[in-house]
Motif scaffolding. Structure first.
Motif, PDB file in Angstrom:
ATOM      1  N   TRP A  47     -10.848   8.436 -16.850  1.00  0.00           N
ATOM      2  CA  TRP A  47     -11.248   9.479 -15.907  1.00  0.00           C
ATOM      3  C   TRP A  47     -11.164   8.966 -14.476  1.00  0.00           C
ATOM      4  CZ3 TRP A  47     -11.234  14.223 -17.361  1.00  0.00           C
ATOM      5  CH2 TRP A  47     -11.579  14.565 -18.675  1.00  0.00           C
ATOM      6  N   VAL A  48     -10.409   9.662 -13.648  1.00  0.00           N
ATOM      7  CA  VAL A  48     -10.259   9.294 -12.244  1.00  0.00           C
ATOM      8  C   VAL A  48     -10.985  10.344 -11.392  1.00  0.00           C
ATOM      9  CG1 VAL A  48      -8.585   8.883 -10.401  1.00  0.00           C
ATOM     10  CG2 VAL A  48      -8.017   8.267 -12.750  1.00  0.00           C
ATOM     11  N   PRO A  49     -11.910   9.929 -10.517  1.00  0.00           N
ATOM     12  CA  PRO A  49     -12.650  10.905  -9.713  1.00  0.00           C
ATOM     13  C   PRO A  49     -11.790  11.474  -8.582  1.00  0.00           C
ATOM     14  CG  PRO A  49     -13.330   8.688  -9.107  1.00  0.00           C
ATOM     15  CD  PRO A  49     -12.336   8.540 -10.242  1.00  0.00           C
ATOM     16  N   PRO A  50     -12.098  12.697  -8.147  1.00  0.00           N
ATOM     17  CA  PRO A  50     -11.274  13.362  -7.129  1.00  0.00           C
ATOM     18  C   PRO A  50     -11.180  12.585  -5.811  1.00  0.00           C
ATOM     19  CG  PRO A  50     -13.257  14.654  -7.617  1.00  0.00           C
ATOM     20  CD  PRO A  50     -13.181  13.564  -8.625  1.00  0.00           C
ATOM     21  N   SER A  51     -12.217  11.813  -5.480  1.00  0.00           N
ATOM     22  CA  SER A  51     -12.185  11.089  -4.200  1.00  0.00           C
ATOM     23  C   SER A  51     -11.010  10.117  -4.130  1.00  0.00           C
ATOM     24  CB  SER A  51     -13.495  10.326  -4.004  1.00  0.00           C
ATOM     25  OG  SER A  51     -13.723   9.468  -5.109  1.00  0.00           O
ATOM     26  N   THR A  52     -10.482   9.700  -5.279  1.00  0.00           N
ATOM     27  CA  THR A  52      -9.375   8.749  -5.249  1.00  0.00           C
ATOM     28  C   THR A  52      -8.000   9.427  -5.126  1.00  0.00           C
ATOM     29  OG1 THR A  52      -9.262   8.701  -7.643  1.00  0.00           O
ATOM     30  CG2 THR A  52     -10.587   6.991  -6.614  1.00  0.00           C
ATOM     31  N   PHE A  53      -7.908  10.723  -5.398  1.00  0.00           N
ATOM     32  CA  PHE A  53      -6.575  11.331  -5.305  1.00  0.00           C
ATOM     33  C   PHE A  53      -6.500  12.574  -4.416  1.00  0.00           C
ATOM     34  CE2 PHE A  53      -8.508  13.133  -9.121  1.00  0.00           C
ATOM     35  CZ  PHE A  53      -8.246  14.488  -8.993  1.00  0.00           C
ATOM     36  N   ILE A  54      -7.653  13.224  -4.132  1.00  0.00           N
ATOM     37  CA  ILE A  54      -7.597  14.432  -3.284  1.00  0.00           C
ATOM     38  C   ILE A  54      -7.078  14.099  -1.870  1.00  0.00           C
ATOM     39  CG2 ILE A  54      -8.977  16.235  -2.134  1.00  0.00           C
ATOM     40  CD1 ILE A  54      -8.684  17.075  -4.933  1.00  0.00           C
ATOM     41  N   PRO A  55      -7.558  13.019  -1.218  1.00  0.00           N
ATOM     42  CA  PRO A  55      -7.049  12.727   0.126  1.00  0.00           C
ATOM     43  C   PRO A  55      -5.528  12.559   0.163  1.00  0.00           C
ATOM     44  CG  PRO A  55      -9.030  11.443  -0.291  1.00  0.00           C
ATOM     45  CD  PRO A  55      -8.650  12.090  -1.592  1.00  0.00           C
ATOM     46  N   LEU A  56      -4.973  11.805  -0.805  1.00  0.00           N
ATOM     47  CA  LEU A  56      -3.520  11.628  -0.832  1.00  0.00           C
ATOM     48  C   LEU A  56      -2.819  12.943  -1.163  1.00  0.00           C
ATOM     49  CD1 LEU A  56      -1.242   9.479  -0.596  1.00  0.00           C
ATOM     50  CD2 LEU A  56      -1.224   9.468  -3.098  1.00  0.00           C
ATOM     51  N   LYS A  59       0.833  -1.206   0.000  1.00  0.00           N
ATOM     52  CA  LYS A  59       0.000   0.000   0.000  1.00  0.00           C
ATOM     53  C   LYS A  59       0.861   1.247   0.000  1.00  0.00           C
ATOM     54  CE  LYS A  59      -4.338  -1.085   2.278  1.00  0.00           C
ATOM     55  NZ  LYS A  59      -4.746  -1.307   3.654  1.00  0.00           N
ATOM     56  N   ALA A  60       1.892   1.227   0.891  1.00  0.00           N
ATOM     57  CA  ALA A  60       2.743   2.408   0.991  1.00  0.00           C
ATOM     58  C   ALA A  60       3.382   2.705  -0.353  1.00  0.00           C
ATOM     59  CB  ALA A  60       3.802   2.201   2.065  1.00  0.00           C
ATOM     60  N   SER A  61       3.866   1.642  -1.043  1.00  0.00           N
ATOM     61  CA  SER A  61       4.544   1.925  -2.299  1.00  0.00           C
ATOM     62  C   SER A  61       3.555   2.346  -3.374  1.00  0.00           C
ATOM     63  CB  SER A  61       5.379   0.727  -2.745  1.00  0.00           C
ATOM     64  OG  SER A  61       4.546  -0.249  -3.313  1.00  0.00           O
ATOM     65  N   SER A  62       2.322   1.812  -3.336  1.00  0.00           N
ATOM     66  CA  SER A  62       1.388   2.254  -4.365  1.00  0.00           C
ATOM     67  C   SER A  62       0.933   3.694  -4.086  1.00  0.00           C
ATOM     68  CB  SER A  62       0.189   1.307  -4.488  1.00  0.00           C
ATOM     69  OG  SER A  62      -0.696   1.488  -3.423  1.00  0.00           O
ATOM     70  N   ARG A  63       0.987   4.089  -2.796  1.00  0.00           N
ATOM     71  CA  ARG A  63       0.693   5.495  -2.497  1.00  0.00           C
ATOM     72  C   ARG A  63       1.787   6.410  -3.041  1.00  0.00           C
ATOM     73  NH1 ARG A  63      -2.072   7.094   1.976  1.00  0.00           N
ATOM     74  NH2 ARG A  63      -0.168   7.923   2.866  1.00  0.00           N
ATOM     75  N   MET A  64       3.053   5.915  -2.911  1.00  0.00           N
ATOM     76  CA  MET A  64       4.167   6.684  -3.471  1.00  0.00           C
ATOM     77  C   MET A  64       4.010   6.801  -4.984  1.00  0.00           C
ATOM     78  SD  MET A  64       6.754   7.286  -1.191  1.00  0.00           S
ATOM     79  CE  MET A  64       8.321   6.959  -2.007  1.00  0.00           C
ATOM     80  N   GLU A  65       3.609   5.681  -5.589  1.00  0.00           N
ATOM     81  CA  GLU A  65       3.412   5.693  -7.042  1.00  0.00           C
ATOM     82  C   GLU A  65       2.333   6.679  -7.439  1.00  0.00           C
ATOM     83  OE1 GLU A  65       2.533   1.854  -8.862  1.00  0.00           O
ATOM     84  OE2 GLU A  65       4.340   1.098  -7.853  1.00  0.00           O
ATOM     85  N   LEU A  66       1.230   6.643  -6.666  1.00  0.00           N
ATOM     86  CA  LEU A  66       0.126   7.549  -6.970  1.00  0.00           C
ATOM     87  C   LEU A  66       0.580   9.001  -6.854  1.00  0.00           C
ATOM     88  CD1 LEU A  66      -2.831   8.091  -7.650  1.00  0.00           C
ATOM     89  CD2 LEU A  66      -3.393   7.801  -5.230  1.00  0.00           C
ATOM     90  N   ALA A  67       1.339   9.296  -5.774  1.00  0.00           N
ATOM     91  CA  ALA A  67       1.821  10.671  -5.598  1.00  0.00           C
ATOM     92  C   ALA A  67       2.689  11.066  -6.791  1.00  0.00           C
ATOM     93  CB  ALA A  67       2.598  10.790  -4.297  1.00  0.00           C
ATOM     94  N   GLY A  68       3.541  10.122  -7.234  1.00  0.00           N
ATOM     95  CA  GLY A  68       4.394  10.381  -8.397  1.00  0.00           C
ATOM     96  C   GLY A  68       3.582  10.655  -9.646  1.00  0.00           C
ATOM     97  N   SER A  69       2.516   9.855  -9.823  1.00  0.00           N
ATOM     98  CA  SER A  69       1.764  10.088 -11.056  1.00  0.00           C
ATOM     99  C   SER A  69       0.901  11.348 -10.986  1.00  0.00           C
ATOM    100  CB  SER A  69       0.950   8.860 -11.507  1.00  0.00           C
ATOM    101  OG  SER A  69       0.303   8.258 -10.443  1.00  0.00           O
ATOM    102  N   ILE A  70       0.537  11.773  -9.773  1.00  0.00           N
ATOM    103  CA  ILE A  70      -0.148  13.077  -9.669  1.00  0.00           C
ATOM    104  C   ILE A  70       0.805  14.190 -10.136  1.00  0.00           C
ATOM    105  CG2 ILE A  70      -1.149  14.799  -8.104  1.00  0.00           C
ATOM    106  CD1 ILE A  70      -2.170  12.520  -6.336  1.00  0.00           C
TER     107      ILE A  70
END
Ligand code: C2E
Ligand code: CA
Ligand code: CA
Ligand code: CA
Length: 278
Positions: A70-79, A19-30
């Motif tokens: 399309w990715v909804p904001p609920s999936t990336f705004i919290p991170l 989970k931690a690494s996929s969160r890092m990945e998500l932050a990177g892709s943002i």
């Protein structure tokens, strides 16, 4: 099991690392998404119950992810809020939404107001009001055409600082709206200190406004707001039945799929052109 805290046991879960690494990945892709223009602002109309005219639009961010669509904001705004990336996102949405609103004004599509969501992190940032003031100045946009939407928790975290910023907004002529109203746990006393321009009644009440308890709560909010000279918006109006009940209650405005979902800027231009003919 490791002991952590008083009576809570903490079990090590190998998936947590994942989970931690996929969160890092998500932050990177943002971050990458911001650089590569993958974000877009959609707009949703806010309509006057009395005359059916458009009064304003809310800016809602969307992410057009190259693989995921399309990715909804609920999936990336919290991170984005946890990592501070929301500051970049927030600044981008503000400038995007205000420039678009300026375009609509220049096109002669009335004098619509634009409502932009501000997250708590933005609120904690030094110089928020001044930055917004500068942005409006550069766009030659009147500050009374901007609304900022905040949730209760945003200023309750730091009420003194919150009050100071809200005063700055008020002095500039920017409208302050309380988003998701009715879902916080605070007392109502802050309402008299803040005196927001708008209360946005949370979807959860509107959804089942047919239910007598919800109806009583919404009526109480509308009545209180009226006597304090605060406007009310019903959020998430989906059906004719909800529309009728809320209009009869004296709610000022509504927003929801019943009128239109959030749409891209071009779609909003069409809605505004149609509205001008009415
Ligand atoms: P919100 O500010 O409470 O926005 C309302 C949400 O309700 C939006 O979801 C909107 O698309 C949705 N909605 C509108 N009409 C209806 C309806 O009739 N029925 C139902 N079921 N839903 C409706 P969305 O766009 O997915 O945004 C979710 C949340 O993400 C927003 O809640 C807001 O908290 C946050 N958000 C969106 N854009 C931004 C942004 O630019 N900055 C920040 N900080 N947060 C944002
Ligand atoms: Ca909102
Ligand atoms: Ca809301
Ligand atoms: Ca919300």
């Amino acid at each position: 099991a490791k002991r952590s805290g008083k009576n809570t046991y903490f079990f090590f879960d190998p998936r947590m690392e994942e989970k931690a690494s996929s969160r890092m990945e998500l932050a990177g892709s943002i971050r990458r998404g911001l650089k590569q223009n993958e974000f877009e602002v959609f707009y949703q109309p806010q309509i006057d119950f009395q005359n059916g005219r458009l009064t304003s639009t809310e800016a809602l961010i969307r992410w057009r992810h190259p693989q995921l669509g399309w990715v909804p904001p609920s999936t990336f705004i919290p991170l984005a809020e946890e990592t501070g990336l929301i500051l970049d996102i927030g600044e981008w949405v503000l400038s995007q939404a205000c420039s678009q609103n300026k375009k609509w004004q220049t096109m002669g599509l009335g004098n619509p107001r634009i409502a932009v969501n501000l997250s708590a992190c933005q609120f904690q940032q030094e110089g928020l009001a001044q930055n917004i003031s500068l942005l409006l100045h550069n766009l030659e946009m009147k500050s009374n055409t901007l609304e900022v939407e905040l949730t209760e928790s945003t200023f309750l975290e730091n009420p003194d600082k919150g009050m100071k910023i809200i005063d700055e907004f008020r002095n500039m002529g920017v409208t302050v709206s309380i988003d998701d109203f009715g879902t916080g746990y605070s007392s109502l006393s802050y309402i008299k200190t803040i005196t927001p321009g708008v209360l946005k009644i949370d979807q959860s009440f509107i959804n089942e406004v047919i239910n007598p308890t919800n109806r009583a709560i919404v009526q109480a909010i509308v009545t209180m707001a009226k006597s304090l000279n605060i406007e009310t918006i019903a959020e998430g109006v989906e059906t004719q039945e909800q529309f009728d009940i809320l209009r009869d209650m004296g709610c000022d405005k509504y927003q929801g799929y019943y009128y239109s979902p959030p749409v891209p800027a071009d779609g909003m231009t069409q809605i505004m052109m149609q509205d001008m003919k009415n």
